[in-house]
Structures are given as C-alpha cells and as structure tokens.
Write an enzyme that holds these catalytic residues in place. Structure first.
Site, PDB file in Angstrom:
ATOM      1  N   SER A   1      27.261  21.539  21.488  1.00  0.00           N
ATOM      2  CA  SER A   1      28.101  22.854  22.014  1.00  0.00           C
ATOM      3  C   SER A   1      27.338  23.929  22.959  1.00  0.00           C
ATOM      4  O   SER A   1      27.621  24.886  23.201  1.00  0.00           O
ATOM      5  CB  SER A   1      28.743  23.371  20.920  1.00  0.00           C
ATOM      6  OG  SER A   1      27.636  23.778  19.902  1.00  0.00           O
TER       7      SER A   1
ATOM      8  N   HIS B   1      31.139  17.565  25.433  1.00  0.00           N
ATOM      9  CA  HIS B   1      31.603  18.475  24.497  1.00  0.00           C
ATOM     10  C   HIS B   1      32.883  18.438  24.244  1.00  0.00           C
ATOM     11  O   HIS B   1      33.972  18.998  24.903  1.00  0.00           O
ATOM     12  CB  HIS B   1      31.073  19.926  25.053  1.00  0.00           C
ATOM     13  CG  HIS B   1      31.189  21.164  24.169  1.00  0.00           C
ATOM     14  ND1 HIS B   1      31.734  22.323  24.521  1.00  0.00           N
ATOM     15  CD2 HIS B   1      31.415  21.150  22.864  1.00  0.00           C
ATOM     16  CE1 HIS B   1      31.874  23.216  23.611  1.00  0.00           C
ATOM     17  NE2 HIS B   1      31.749  22.415  22.343  1.00  0.00           N
TER      18      HIS B   1
ATOM     19  N   GLU C   1      34.355  19.043  27.904  1.00  0.00           N
ATOM     20  CA  GLU C   1      33.434  19.279  28.887  1.00  0.00           C
ATOM     21  C   GLU C   1      32.434  18.275  28.947  1.00  0.00           C
ATOM     22  O   GLU C   1      31.729  17.755  28.178  1.00  0.00           O
ATOM     23  CB  GLU C   1      32.615  20.634  28.704  1.00  0.00           C
ATOM     24  CG  GLU C   1      33.500  22.142  28.623  1.00  0.00           C
ATOM     25  CD  GLU C   1      32.781  23.194  28.208  1.00  0.00           C
ATOM     26  OE1 GLU C   1      33.178  24.235  28.757  1.00  0.00           O
ATOM     27  OE2 GLU C   1      32.033  23.205  27.216  1.00  0.00           O
TER      28      GLU C   1
ATOM     29  N   ASN D   1      32.968  27.996  25.881  1.00  0.00           N
ATOM     30  CA  ASN D   1      32.454  28.939  24.694  1.00  0.00           C
ATOM     31  C   ASN D   1      31.557  30.064  25.419  1.00  0.00           C
ATOM     32  O   ASN D   1      31.573  31.245  24.744  1.00  0.00           O
ATOM     33  CB  ASN D   1      31.373  28.131  23.870  1.00  0.00           C
ATOM     34  CG  ASN D   1      32.240  27.265  22.940  1.00  0.00           C
ATOM     35  OD1 ASN D   1      33.347  27.870  22.621  1.00  0.00           O
ATOM     36  ND2 ASN D   1      31.568  26.301  22.171  1.00  0.00           N
TER      37      ASN D   1
END
Length: 799
Positions: free
Chosen positions: A123, A146, A158, A197
């Site tokens: 991540s 991801h 992703e 994120n």
C-alpha cells in the site's frame, strides 16, 4: 484484446488482504492457490486453513457464497513452491515490511514461470526498491498492484510500474484486472502511498486538524462530510473506525517515514493526531475492537471525548443551514461556505480548499493526469466527484483565486503556491483540467486522452470525469420511442435497448407499456431486446407511490387491472419471438426481479442483489414471481428422478416468504433467480456489451421462445405441509400473525390452491391467484401500515 491468459494465480500471504484477494479470484472463477508460512504446530497449511475458514465469517462477505472458500487452494512455502511454476500471475500480499518482502522474493524467484507476472500488493512501499531483489529476468515482469479493502467491493486497483517494467506487462495486467476482476484501474507513480491513499489520508489528517481548529465534534463532522458532501455515508471518523485505526496509523507512518518538508510542503500537517495516538494506546482500534472514535453500547452509539478520554452520548447533527448550502450548485455552494460566519461552514470550506490545494501541488509527482486523481478518489474513497472535478464545476479561475488568497492570508496548511499551470496556459484557457481532448498532464504540459486498450472497447458508456463531454447513454444511439418513463433506442439497428427512466427505475404502468412496445418493435425489425438503464439499480420494483392515488380514487379494481397488465407484460417478454435480455446491476427487487426471471436470459454484474421482497410492505409478489417459483419447481422435478414436488418448491417458497435477497449474483443463482445458463459479468461497465452480444448470439442461433406448457403443482397437501411449518413459526414467536397470513397466501399460490397434488395448471391460472391475494392484502390494515411506513421512512415496519 491481449491474449495474456491467466489460468491460475498464486497469492502470497494469508493475512486480511491476501485471503480476501484469493476469495475475489474465486468469485470470478479464477483458479487460485493461497500461500503462507508453514505452521509451527499441527498441519503445515494451518495458517492458510485458518485464514480460509475465517473468510466464511467476515461481514461483508468476501465470497459470493461462503461454501466457495473450499475452492481456494492451500499451500505453504516449505512444501509447495513447485506449484508456483503453474501460475500466470503471482500476487505478493504479506506484511508491509521491506525486509520480509525482499527475503520472500529471493525464495520464490527460482520457481516463477518465464511468462508469469509478479506483483506486490503493497500500500505504500517503493515498488522500484522491491524490484531490486529480483533476478534480471523477472524485473521486466514485476510491478505494483494495490487493491483496496475489502477487495471484492472496492472498485479501485492502482497499478505501479518500475523503470524496468515492460510496458506490455502493465497493459496485460490492466486488461485482466479490468475485465476478469471487474475493477477500475488507475496507474500511479511510484511515490509513498501512491494516489488514493496519498491524497485521501492527507485529507483525513487535514480534516482532523481542522476539527481541532474549529472545535467540532466527531458526529457533527461525520454528518457534514458524508452524503451531504457527496462522499461515503460513513463520513470521516466512522470511515476511520471501519478501516481500522491501526491501519490508518500505518498509512500515516508511511507518509511520515518516506516524506519530509522538502518533498512535501504539507508535511507539517502529517503528525499523528493526539486523538489517534490516545485511541491506539487504549487499544481502541475501531470496528474490529468494538471501540474507536465511536462505541456502541446497547442501542446507543457513543462518541469518544479526548478531554475526558471516555465515551459520551453521540448522535449530534450538523446545523440544517449547511445541509441546504450543500445542495446548491457548486459555485454558489463554495461561495456560501467561504463567506459563512459559522464554524461548520468555515470548516467545510477549509477541508475542500485543502483538498484542491493538495491535489494541485502534488499532481505532477503522484499521477500522470488529473483524471487519475479524480478516479482514484471516487473509486478508492467513495467520493461522487474527485477534487479537480468539483473545483472545475465551481468555476476554475474563481476557486483558484480564493485558494491563492487564503494561502497569502496564512489560512492554509501549507504556504506552497498553486502551480503556474493553474493560472496560465491551456488549463486556464479551458476552464479546468478536464476537457473533451483529455485531462491535464502537468509533466507533458498537455491534455491527454484516456489510455486506449482493446479491453475498453467492451465498455460502451464507462465512467467519465466531469468536463470530458463523454457521450451519455441517455442521448446516445437512435431513439425509437421516448416518454417520461422509458427510452427505447438502438446503438446498431440490431438490438432494442430499453432504458427505464423513473426514480430508482421503479415499474409504473407506463414502464410496462414501454417494455411491451420494445418487444413489439424487436419482433418486427430487430434481433432482440436488452433491458439496461445505465446505472444502479436495475429496478426496485413496482411504484407503490404511483399506485396509491388510483387505489384511493377507484378502489382495488384499479390495482387488479394494473397488476393484470403487468403480468401480461411479463408473459409478453417470456414468450417473445426474439430474446429479451435483462442486464442487471445493483438491486433487482420485487417487480425488478420479476422482469429478470421472465427474460430469456439474464446478464448480471457480480454485485447484483436479486429477490422478491414484497412481504416487507405487507404484500406478495404480484407480477408472476410466485408463478415462476411454482413452474421452476416443476421443471426441476421433471429433470430428476424424485417423485415428490414439494422439496423442489420449499427453497423458492422460503425465499419469497422470508424476502431473501441474493447478496451477490452467485448467491442469486443459488436462490434460483439466476440460472446456470445466465452470465455473471465481473465489470459493471461491460454489462451492456455482453448483453447485446448475447441477444445477437441467441438470435443467430435460431432462438425460439419456450412452449406454453401446463405443469404440475403440489396442491392442497403441499399447502398443508407448509402451513404446518408456518403455524410452528407463528406460535414460537418467530413471525407475527400478519407475516403468517402473508406466508399462507404465498403457500396457496405456489402450491396451486385448493387442487389435488399433481394437478396441471397454466401460468395464467397461478397469476390469477397471485393477483387476487395481492389485491386482498392491499385492503388489509396491517399491510397499509407497512406501505405507509416504508414510503415515509424507507424502512420496513414489523407489525
């Protein structure tokens, strides 16, 4: 399309993410083997076995049906490394420790097939640094992938390349992830926490900082930052509780460890908030530990109070004036918030301004285009619009001026100026970062169109960013007929598409009329009909609100006539001389389910929720749903050697009487609302493409409708058996007297009424029983209470 054929996938790491990724691969019928360390005691696969068993208990379920957990292969690194040689894709999903990952890569390298892609589900760790542990021959086939938690439900994936990743590897993987796994792919640059994120967690930290600045409570903030703001209904702090405060803290630490004031001018706002530190020290990790920012005690939801380090009564709502402001057009909305004198309005402007500021400053370093940022925030954080879309809609130049003024006044979290491209050149001239030519790429200094891959030709009307002027299904193709209820149109002069236009695609008499017209047109000039309305839901069933005035004015005879017309519509579709295909996504409830089951075939998105739910409003299915249950039971019995019809009827009766809804297309197949001949499509945006092609294929194959046949029913003895079970449920307090009454009427219909067992009946006969029971219930006081309760509150009334 790319011929990268993924027959088998290995997932390394049976933790929360690894096990759920494996579960989703099973959902989409991809063979998967899940690896982990050998257990120190007991069977060597013990760690994996425990993880697989745990999947059955998770809510929301990572599996379409829990029993499919058995399809996940189990392996450990000591005994089963040879199995990796058969895998076309290897997804590493172990803990976020660089040293552990690098050590694992060295172990698996000798067993990786020459064509296999290796991808890390990190991540936030550097994909490039991870690749350095791999042999030269594997580096071109290594990248980041991801998934977002939970993998089954979160649309965003992703993909991240390294300087040594071959370009076709990402193309192949994007094709597989898009079509086979049903995801929306965004390609991110190899920077800490990638796109979603990076922007999302920075936004949550900024929100927490502004909460302190304006002295607001968590429940008020969640009320302001949920649906009212066009974001996930859980808002900010409930979302943190769901994600897990330890998980959030880990992502925050990734930002803290991998960035600094030089690489990120907002770095000073990345400090772990005091409230987060306190909750972590207390062991209150959110939903997983039953306490975080919120704690449920009985029926009460308490919120955490930092000052007392205790929980206090929650449920406070935002001032209604800000709810009204947030309904205004974007430009007016932001102006009102910016000029607001109240703390809640100033807070809202501050968090929106911060999101615009952060996204603009970091766009060039984290993403190729502004479209990637907006899609990442939509798909990964549940926003209805990404930050650039909202900014552009509100008036690009004006909002930029406001942000710059706030920067100059020291009101922002960083003094970093907006990039020059915001004010000058193509973006300023176009009035934003999204245009018909494409979305802004600050590195290349131009608008870039979406990436062209063959897989995207399967998406006729994919999601598009505001400002791109993408074609809308509402005006596309050639209109054959249109009114307020339905549009009939065609893309290719071969298949009629019926798009329902009513709210929630509810079925009104006008919709039924339109569906009959679609069949009539198709039988004359086209190859089939596809019922597809562009977005969720497929249909929530009959329009009860539209039904009431006729009932009040004319009485039950008006409803009897409307139900009769709807039943005839279902039979018209079932016996049409061209295939009628229901393209289902989201909810297909009540009448929506009845449309689906009377179609020649169903093409359903994975996340389809199908069921006959009329008992929730005190009614029974009235448009052929119970007739279908009786007919399917007879058909299934005829295919078997079993002489008793009742066992084949029980499941369908229970599903209708208990208003069971399939919680996935896979479970809906188990309930009988989808058949094994129906098609489940992982990607919702491919639904129309598949449905049209299915209609054409069936027509080309010489499609003819089924014969109208009589079929046997269970009769009065079958009804008596079911009735006995219902008496036990009523007397045991499991169902109310009115539930008993409704279920008895359902039993009467599906068993054929007061006839001998094995009596042959027609669909029309059973539909008459349905209609009579439906109309009788409408006059019942308890049913009227349920209907009015549902219309006023949206929640079922139990009486």
């Amino acid at each position: 399309m790319s011929r990268f054929n993924v027959k088998k996938v290995a997932v390394l790491g049976a933790g929360v993410m690894g096990a759920q990724i494996a579960a989703h691969l099973v959902n989409v019928k991809v063979q998967v083997v899940l690896f982990d360390l050998p257990a120190k005691e007991g069977p060597k696969n013990g760690i994996v076995t425990k993880a697989v068993e745990g999947l059955k208990k998770l809510k929301p379920s990572p599996l379409g049906v829990a029993d499919d957990a058995a399809l996940i292969g189990q392996a450990n690194y000591e005994e089963h490394m040879e199995q990796l040689r058969d895998c076309d894709l290897i997804i590493e999903a172990i803990a976020e420790r660089m040293d552990w990952k690098l050590d694992l890569y060295k172990k698996i390298a000798p067993f990786v097939a020459p064509h296999a892609i290796v991808a890390s589900n990190t991540s936030g760790l550097s994909i490039t640094k991870l690749s350095e542990a791999l042999p030269e021959e594997i580096k071109p086939r290594f990248c980041g992938i991801h998934f977002f938690n939970p993998p089954r439900y979160m649309y965003l994936v992703e993909l991240i390349n390294t300087p040594t990743t071959d370009s076709h590897i990402l193309d192949d993987l994007e094709t597989f992830v898009t079509s086979a796994l049903g995801k929306g792919v965004v390609r991110a640059k190899d920077t800490p926490n990638f796109i979603a994120n990076r922007v999302g967690i920075a936004g949550m930290l900024a929100t927490m900082k502004e909460v302190e600045n304006f002295g607001l409570t968590y429940d008020v903030v969640d009320d302001l930052t949920g649906k009212k703001l066009g974001r996930a209904s859980s808002g900010t702090f409930r979302t943190a509780d769901v994600v897990g405060l330890d998980t959030m803290a880990h992502v925050v630490k990734t930002l803290q460890d991998n960035l600094n004031a030089e690489t990120d001018p907002f770095y000073a706002s990345f400090g772990t908030p005091e409230v987060l530190k306190t909750l972590l020290e207390m062991g209150n990790l959110g939903q997983k530990s039953k306490a975080g920012f919120y704690k449920k005690v009985g029926r009460d939801v308490l919120r955490f109070d930092l000052a007392s380090k205790d929980y206090v009564p929650g449920g406070e709502k935002a001032d209604e004036v800000y709810g009204r402001m947030l309904k205004k057009p974007a430009g007016e909305r932001l102006k009102l918030l910016r000029e607001s004198e109240g703390a809640q309005g100033q807070f809202l402007w501050a968090i929106l301004r911060n999101s615009f500021h952060y996204a603009a400053v970091h766009l060039a370093s984290i993403a190729d285009t502004a479209r990637d940022v907006d899609f990442a925030m939509r798909w990964g954080f549940g926003m209805s619009q990404g930050p650039f879309e909202l900014w552009q809609e509100a008036g690009w130049a004006q909002v930029a001026k406001w942000i710059q003024e706030d920067i100059a006044a020291g009101k922002t979290l960083s003094s970093a100026p907006l990039p020059e491209w915001v004010f000058k050149g193509p973006v300023a001239d176009a009035g934003g970062v999204h245009s018909p030519e494409g979305s802004w790429n600050p590195t290349h200094g131009k608008f870039e169109p979406k990436r062209v891959l063959p897989v995207y030709s399967r998406q006729h009307f994919p999601e598009a960013v505001r400002g791109s002027n993408a074609p809308s299904f509402a005006t596309a193709g050639k209109t054959l007929h249109e009114d307020d209820a339905i549009r009939l149109w065609t893309m290719d002069d071969e298949v009629v598409i019926a798009s329902i236009k009513t709210k929630m695609h509810a079925i009104s008499p006008e919709v039924a009329e339109g569906l009959q017209l679609a069949v009539e047109m198709a039988e004359k000039d086209y190859q089939g009909v596809v019922i597809w309305s562009g977005d969720d839901p497929f249909s929530v069933g009959a329009d009860l609100q539209a039904m009431l005035p006729a009932f009040i004015a004319v009485g039950v005879s008006a409803i009897d006539e409307a139900e009769g017309h709807l039943q005839q519509t279902m039979l018209r579709m079932r016996y049409a001389n061209v295939p009628v295909i229901s393209a289902i996504r989201g909810m297909a409830l009540g009448g929506g389910c009845e449309i689906a089951i009377h179609s020649a075939r169903r093409v359903a998105a994975m996340e389809s929720y199908i069921g006959l739910v009329e008992v929730g409003v005190g009614l029974i299915p009235g448009a052929g749903g119970l007739t279908y249950i009786a007919r399917r039971a007879a058909e299934r019995q005829a295919e078997s050697t079993h002489k008793d019809l009742l066992p084949f009827l029980t499941e369908g009766f229970t599903a209708a009487a208990m208003a069971k809804v399939g919680t996935s297309a896979i479970e809906s197949r188990q309930l009988g609302y989808l058949l094994w001949s129906d098609i489940i499509v992982p990607n919702k945006d491919e639904l129309l493409y598949v449905a049209i092609n299915e209609a054409k294929a069936m027509f080309a194959g010489g499609y003819r409708p089924p014969h109208k046949r009589q079929f046997p029913v269970a009769g009065r003895s079958g009804k008596a058996t079911i009735q006995g079970q219902l008496v036990n449920m009523r007397d045991g307090g499991f169902i109310s007297q009115h539930d008993f009454h409704i279920a008895s009427l359902i039993a009467n219909v599906v068993t054929g009424g007061d006839v001998d067992p094995g009596t042959l009946v027609t669909e029309e006969y059973l539909m008459t029983l349905e209609r009579q029971a439906f109309c009788a219930l409408l006059t019942h006081e308890k049913t009227q209470e349920r209907i009015m309760g549902m219309l006023s509150t949206g929640k079922p009334v139990r009486n």
